[in-house]
Design an enzyme around this catalytic site. Structure first.
Site, PDB file in Angstrom:
ATOM      1  CE  LYS A 290      -3.864   2.421   0.488  1.00  0.00           C
ATOM      2  NZ  LYS A 290      -4.714   2.655   1.617  1.00  0.00           N
TER       3      LYS A 290
ATOM      4  CB  SER B 154      -4.989  11.307  -3.396  1.00  0.00           C
ATOM      5  OG  SER B 154      -4.339  12.541  -3.183  1.00  0.00           O
TER       6      SER B 154
END
Ligand code: PAF
Length: 315
Positions: A187, A258
């Site tokens: 991630k 984001s």
């Protein structure tokens, strides 16, 4: 039996997880120091906008951890730089068997939490969901992916299986991992490639692949991070070409703003220190050059400080 869950840091992601768990019949409390958000949820419920329309859900919400009492599970979604203060201020949520699960972005969250709550309480993982705060009490559910869950030791325990069951009935797509470090680093590579680039260029995730100059920076940043992960001996999850995985996440979250771009646009501090900054620190320690991540980190710090100054000038 109902699980009593407290979400520490119910912003975009925490509010989404908490509300989905509450819809599945768990007793959930959303906890956030952002008063306007909590007041709006207490008055009108949390509104979630998604591709399938809008829905409003009544879920318990508070700014005061002592109102909640003790929980079976605390899900930590605060920004990494708030972890220590937020958890230290919410110790009243813990009893002997309370599980503490971090799903935060970046490196070092589990280690920080372990110092405060003890390693035996801790579980960790990553989220493949995307969420944006549109207004107090209103979020957009922007995308879904697996929620990876694991014990720090990699063991498959009964409590982990129970957590998987609870998350599964809430539609949170849980997957148990025995390779937590590989999952967290996998991630991290996504965040290294996506977050600073979208925050600096003010683009949605998907535009990184449409704009060759941004795609090039993303690929270089991820390449450096991959090199560092190899030197550390980490087996990345998922297996396969890490760059292709990052591109795949970008395609899946193409309409996301984001979290780092959201932070910059709200004038908040960002998580750059535990994302690009983590790669620079780890790279320095191992003698792996990370010039692109260093540049992205420094530009982000300039942007953070500059936008704070500009805001104060406007006042
Ligand atoms: O931080 C984020 O925004 C998310 O982790 C991700 C996967 C980059 C999607 O926007």
């Amino acid at each position: 039996m109902e699980t009593k869950i407290a979400v520490l840091g119910a912003g975009a992601m925490g509010s989404l997880y908490g509300t989905m768990l509450s819809e599945a019949g768990e007793e959930v409390w959303l906890l956030n120091h952002w008063k306007e958000h909590i007041h709006a949820i207490r008055e009108k419920g949390l509104t979630i906008s998604s591709a399938s329309g809008d829905r409003s859900v009544f879920v318990k919400a508070t700014t005061d951890p002592t109102e909640i009492g003790q929980a079976d599970l605390v899900i930590v979604f605060v920004k990494s730089y708030d972890t220590r203060d937020a958890m230290s201020g919410a110790l009243s949520l813990l009893r002997e068997e309370t599980m503490v699960l971090t799903l935060q972005n970046g490196l070092g969250n589990a280690e920080q939490l372990a110092e405060i709550v003890g390693e035996r309480r801790l579980l960790a993982g990553t989220s493949g969901f995307g969420s944006t705060v549109l207004a107090p009490g209103h979020i957009r559910h922007a995308g879904s992916g697996d929620t990876m869950l694991g014990e720090l030791s990699g063991a498959k325990t009964t409590r982990l299986e129970e957590l998987r069951r609870v998350f599964d009935s809430a539609g949170l797509r849980p997957v148990i991992t025995e390779n937590l470090q590989g999952v967290v680093w996998g991630k991290l590579l996504v965040n290294v490639g996506v977050n600073p680039v979208t925050a600096l260029a003010r683009v949605k995730n998907g535009q990184i692949l449409d704009i060759p100059e941004l795609k090039d920076i993303m690929e270089r940043a991820v390449g450096e991070a991959f090199e560092v992960s190899c030197r550390k001996g980490i087996t990345l999850f998922p297996a396969g070409d890490p760059l292709e995985h990052v591109r795949e996440v970008i395609r899946r979250t193409k309409d996301n703003v984001s979290s780092m771009r959201q932070d910059i646009e709200k004038g908040n501090q960002t998580e750059i220190d535990v994302i690009s900054g983590a790669i620079v620190r780890e790279g320095n320690a191992l003698g792996v050059p990370t010039p692109v991540n260093a540049l992205l980190m420094n530009l982000m710090k300039g942007l953070e400080k500059g936008s704070r100054n500009n805001q104060s000038k406007l006042r």
